[in-house]
Each structure stands twice: as structure tokens, then as C-alpha cells.
Design an enzyme around this catalytic site. Structure first.
Site, PDB file in Angstrom:
ATOM      1  CE  LYS A  82      -3.813  -2.477   2.091  1.00 41.39           C
ATOM      2  NZ  LYS A  82      -4.754  -2.731   3.173  1.00 41.39           N
TER       3      LYS A  82
ATOM      4  CD  GLN B 227      -3.559  -4.209   6.413  1.00 38.02           C
ATOM      5  OE1 GLN B 227      -3.767  -3.147   5.813  1.00 38.02           O
ATOM      6  NE2 GLN B 227      -3.805  -5.370   5.860  1.00 38.02           N
TER       7      GLN B 227
ATOM      8  CG  ASP C 256      -9.661   0.062   5.001  1.00 43.70           C
ATOM      9  OD1 ASP C 256      -9.453  -0.528   3.927  1.00 43.70           O
ATOM     10  OD2 ASP C 256      -8.892   0.009   5.981  1.00 43.70           O
TER      11      ASP C 256
HETATM   12  N1  L34 Z   1      -7.905  -2.136   7.169  1.00 41.86           N
HETATM   13  N2  L34 Z   1      -7.243  -4.304   6.762  1.00 41.86           N
HETATM   14  C1  L34 Z   1      -7.731  -3.143   6.298  1.00 41.86           C
HETATM   15  N3  L34 Z   1      -8.044  -2.950   4.993  1.00 41.86           N
HETATM   16  C2  L34 Z   1      -7.883  -3.957   4.096  1.00 41.86           C
HETATM   17  O1  L34 Z   1      -8.256  -3.783   2.834  1.00 41.86           O
HETATM   18  C3  L34 Z   1      -7.342  -5.166   4.534  1.00 41.86           C
HETATM   19  N4  L34 Z   1      -7.054  -6.210   3.675  1.00 41.86           N
HETATM   20  C4  L34 Z   1      -7.295  -7.579   4.133  1.00 41.86           C
HETATM   21  C5  L34 Z   1      -6.575  -7.731   5.488  1.00 41.86           C
HETATM   22  N5  L34 Z   1      -6.667  -6.560   6.336  1.00 41.86           N
HETATM   23  C6  L34 Z   1      -7.067  -5.332   5.888  1.00 41.86           C
HETATM   24  C7  L34 Z   1      -6.064  -6.217   2.761  1.00 41.86           C
HETATM   25  O2  L34 Z   1      -5.479  -5.209   2.415  1.00 41.86           O
HETATM   26  C8  L34 Z   1      -6.655  -8.390   3.044  1.00 41.86           C
HETATM   27  N6  L34 Z   1      -5.844  -7.460   2.288  1.00 41.86           N
HETATM   28  C9  L34 Z   1      -4.981  -7.830   1.227  1.00 41.86           C
HETATM   29  C10 L34 Z   1      -4.284  -6.880   0.485  1.00 41.86           C
HETATM   30  C11 L34 Z   1      -3.444  -7.251  -0.548  1.00 41.86           C
HETATM   31  C12 L34 Z   1      -3.247  -8.555  -0.853  1.00 41.86           C
HETATM   32  C13 L34 Z   1      -3.920  -9.520  -0.130  1.00 41.86           C
HETATM   33  C14 L34 Z   1      -4.774  -9.152   0.902  1.00 41.86           C
HETATM   34  C15 L34 Z   1      -2.294  -8.896  -1.948  1.00 41.86           C
HETATM   35  O3  L34 Z   1      -1.715  -8.028  -2.553  1.00 41.86           O
HETATM   36  N7  L34 Z   1      -2.076 -10.179  -2.231  1.00 41.86           N
HETATM   37  C16 L34 Z   1      -1.151 -10.592  -3.264  1.00 41.86           C
HETATM   38  C17 L34 Z   1      -0.139 -11.540  -2.672  1.00 41.86           C
HETATM   39  C18 L34 Z   1       0.737 -10.843  -1.714  1.00 41.86           C
HETATM   40  C19 L34 Z   1       1.626 -11.811  -0.967  1.00 41.86           C
HETATM   41  O4  L34 Z   1       2.675 -12.181  -1.513  1.00 41.86           O
HETATM   42  O5  L34 Z   1       1.260 -12.179   0.136  1.00 41.86           O
HETATM   43  C20 L34 Z   1      -1.918 -11.309  -4.353  1.00 41.86           C
HETATM   44  O6  L34 Z   1      -1.465 -11.282  -5.492  1.00 41.86           O
HETATM   45  O7  L34 Z   1      -2.967 -11.878  -4.051  1.00 41.86           O
END
Ligand code: L34
Length: 290
Positions: A54, A98, A121
Site C-alpha cells: 500500500k 490495517q 477502507d
Molecule cells: N484495514 N485491513 C484493512 N483494509 C484492508 O483492505 C485489509 N485487507 C485484508 C486484510 N486486512 C485489511 C487487505 O489489504 C486483506 N488485504 C490484502 C491486500 C493485498 C493482498 C492480499 C490481501 C495482496 O496483494 N495479495 C497478493 C499476494 C501478496 C503476498 O505475496 O502475500 C496477491 O497477489 O494476491
């Protein structure tokens, strides 16, 4: 026939380019730079990865970016006091705390404390309520990303049978609500399944669009879907063998018309929608209407 793979990564990149241009315009025309602050309490490794992405993305887009990493021992009072300061800081348009938070901190109290105008959010009860009545300011990032993926992949949402597996406040409940609204990119018939659903397969088999946020690997297997379904896999599970979603991807992709991968599906869209909301917040807080 194997499914089309819906690349969240590619769609996210496309939207980031659009946002970048708007940021430049905002700077030139109004001298406004969108400002995002991320707050991370504790050292959960997954949270560190997400918050890192982010922060990096916001910098790449030309935002003003601030990051607060607080120790796991931070008291609720200290966190609330920081939020109070950020609410008043004119450089900051979006505040992201987060989740999950350490157990001794009451999540609801924290979400209530964020100024709804800076709640990028979309978790503040005011914003949740506005979403419910079809007047949203900020859509929650993961559901917004899912809807955008469906739209940009050319999936027919209007009139579709949508089945959501999972009823969390972050994904299941809001996406179900968004897709049943009387609005473009919605107008679906929505069913929500959860841990107490008597016969999940009965429902998932009927889905034209299946959205899975169950929090468990292989929660959805090939026998549970119909031919031609569009599958959005929201799960992120860290196994010894690597990352995987909540859907048995290899088997389900043989039956689906389209499916999102993990990684590279919904995750990058979540990050991108946060940027979109922050841009919107910068406009709203400065009375800019375009
Ligand atoms: N306040 N908390 C708040 N806002 C959010 O919107 C989130 N979330 C969830 C958890 N807590 C939060 C996220 O940001 C889940 N989440 C999130 C964000 C990004 C990714 C996965 C979950 C992401 O970029 N995943 C990558 C893999 C990253 C890795 O290597 O772990 C993907 O390609 O899926």
C-alpha cells in the site's frame, strides 16, 4: 474448455495508470496532493506485506505517503490518540488502520474513531450504512476490486445468480450488498453462504458468478460448480507450498468460463481500490467535484 484467467494484476495496473493521470491533474489544477497514512500495529508478517504494498503503490502514484508502525503492545488509547491527530492533519486524506489488530484493542472503537470522510477502507458504520442504502462515498477495497474485475472482464452481472461464500464484514457482507443494488454493475440475485449453511453445494452449483471468501484452502472444489461459472477467489492462504486461494484452482478452471488466480487476482485490486478511494477523499475534502 479451460477458463479464461482474469488477471487482477493486469487490471490493477490499468487502473493505476488512470489514477496516476488524475493525480497529476489534481496537482496542476488545484495544487492538491492526495495523502494516505497507513497504520500497522504489531508484526504480523502478512499485514507487513500488504501495508508495504500500500505504501509503495501510493508513492508510485505520486501521493503524499505516511506510515506508522506501532509495537504490538500499543494501547487502545494510544492508537485512538494517533487517529485523532491524523483526523486533523490537512496533508492526510485517507487513514488506513490495517486489520487484524492485537486482541487487547477493540476494533469497533478504532473504526468508529476514524473520520468517515477519511475512511478510505469504508469500514466506519456511517460508510457501511451509506453503502447499504445505495449512496456510498467509499466502497470497501476488496469488494470494490471484485466488482471492478467483474465489470472489466465483461461478465454479465445484471440478473446473474451470484453466490457468495463467506459473510465477513470486510468481504462477504459488503460484496453481497453491492451486487444486489439497483445500479449499473449490479442488479444481481445474491445468495450468501456461510459456516451454518445446510448444503453449500446446492447453492454454489447454481451460481453464474461465485465469489469465495471462506478463509480455507479448497473450500470450493470442481464438483461444487457448474460449467461456465465465473469464479472470484478472494482467499489468501499461506501454505508450505506457497500461496493459494480458497478454490481448487487447477480442477475448477477446467469447468469455469473465467477464474481469478491467487496470487495476482483480487489482492492487487484491493490495493488499487484503496488508491482510488484516497484520490476520491482528496477531492471530497477539498470540495473538488470532477
Ligand atoms: N484495514 N485491513 C484493512 N483494509 C484492508 O483492505 C485489509 N485487507 C485484508 C486484510 N486486512 C485489511 C487487505 O489489504 C486483506 N488485504 C490484502 C491486500 C493485498 C493482498 C492480499 C490481501 C495482496 O496483494 N495479495 C497478493 C499476494 C501478496 C503476498 O505475496 O502475500 C496477491 O497477489 O494476491
Amino acid at each position: 474448455m479451460a477458463a479464461k484467467i482474469i488477471s487482477g494484476k493486469a487490471v490493477a495496473q490499468e487502473i493505476r495508470e488512470e489514477i496516476k493521470k488524475e493525480v497529476e491533474k489534481l496537482k496542476e489544477k488545484y495544487n492538491v496532493t492526495p495523502g494516505l497514512v497507513t497504520v500497522l500495529v504489531g508484526e504480523d508478517p502478512a499485514s507487513q506485506v500488504y501495508v508495504g504494498q500500500k505504501e509503495k503503490t501510493s508513492k508510485n502514484l505520486g501521493f503524499y505517503s505516511e506510515r506508522h508502525d506501532l509495537p504490538a503492545t500499543t494501547s487502545e488509547e494510544e492508537l485512538l490518540s494517533l487517529i485523532g491527530k491524523l483526523n486533523k492533519d490537512p496533508k492526510i486524506h485517507g487513514i488506513l488502520v490495517q486489520l487484524p489488530l492485537p486482541k487487547h484493542i477493540n476494533e469497533t472503537n478504532v473504526l468508529y474513531a476514524i473520520d468517515p470522510k477519511k475512511d478510505v477502507d469504508g469500514f466506519h458504520p456511517v460508510n457501511v450504512g451509506k453503502l447499504m442504502i445505495g449512496e456510498p462515498d467509499y466502497l470497501p477495497c476488496t469488494p470494490a476490486g471484485i466488482q471492478e474485475l467483474l465489470i472489466r472482464s465483461g461478465t454479465q452481472i445484471e440478473g446473474a445468480e451470484v453466490v457468495v461464500v463467506g459473510r465477513s464484514n470486510i468481504v462477504g457482507k459488503p460484496i453481497a450488498n453491492m451486487l444486489l443494488q439497483k445500479a449499473p454493475g449490479a442488479n444481481a440475485t445474491v445468495t450468501v453462504c456461510h459456516t451454518r449453511t445446510r448444503d453449500i453445494k446446492f447453492h454454489t452449483k447454481r451460481a453464474d458468478i461465485l465469489i469465495v471468501a471462506a478463509g480455507r484452502p479448497k473450500a470450493v472444489t470442481a464438483d461444487m460448480v457448474k460449467e461456465g461459472v465465473v469464479v472470484i477467489d478472494v482467499g489468501v492462504n499461506r501454505l508450505e507450498t506457497g500461496l493459494c486461494g480458497d478454490v481448487d484452482f487447477e480442477a475448477v478452471k477446467e469447468k469455469a468460463a473465467a477464474i481469478t488466480p491467487v496470487p495476482g487476482g483480487v489482492g492487487p485490486m484491493t490495493i488499487t481500490m484503496l488508491m482510488k478511494n484516497t484520490l476520491k477523499a482528496a477531492k471530497l475534502l477539498n470540495g473538488i467535484r470532477e
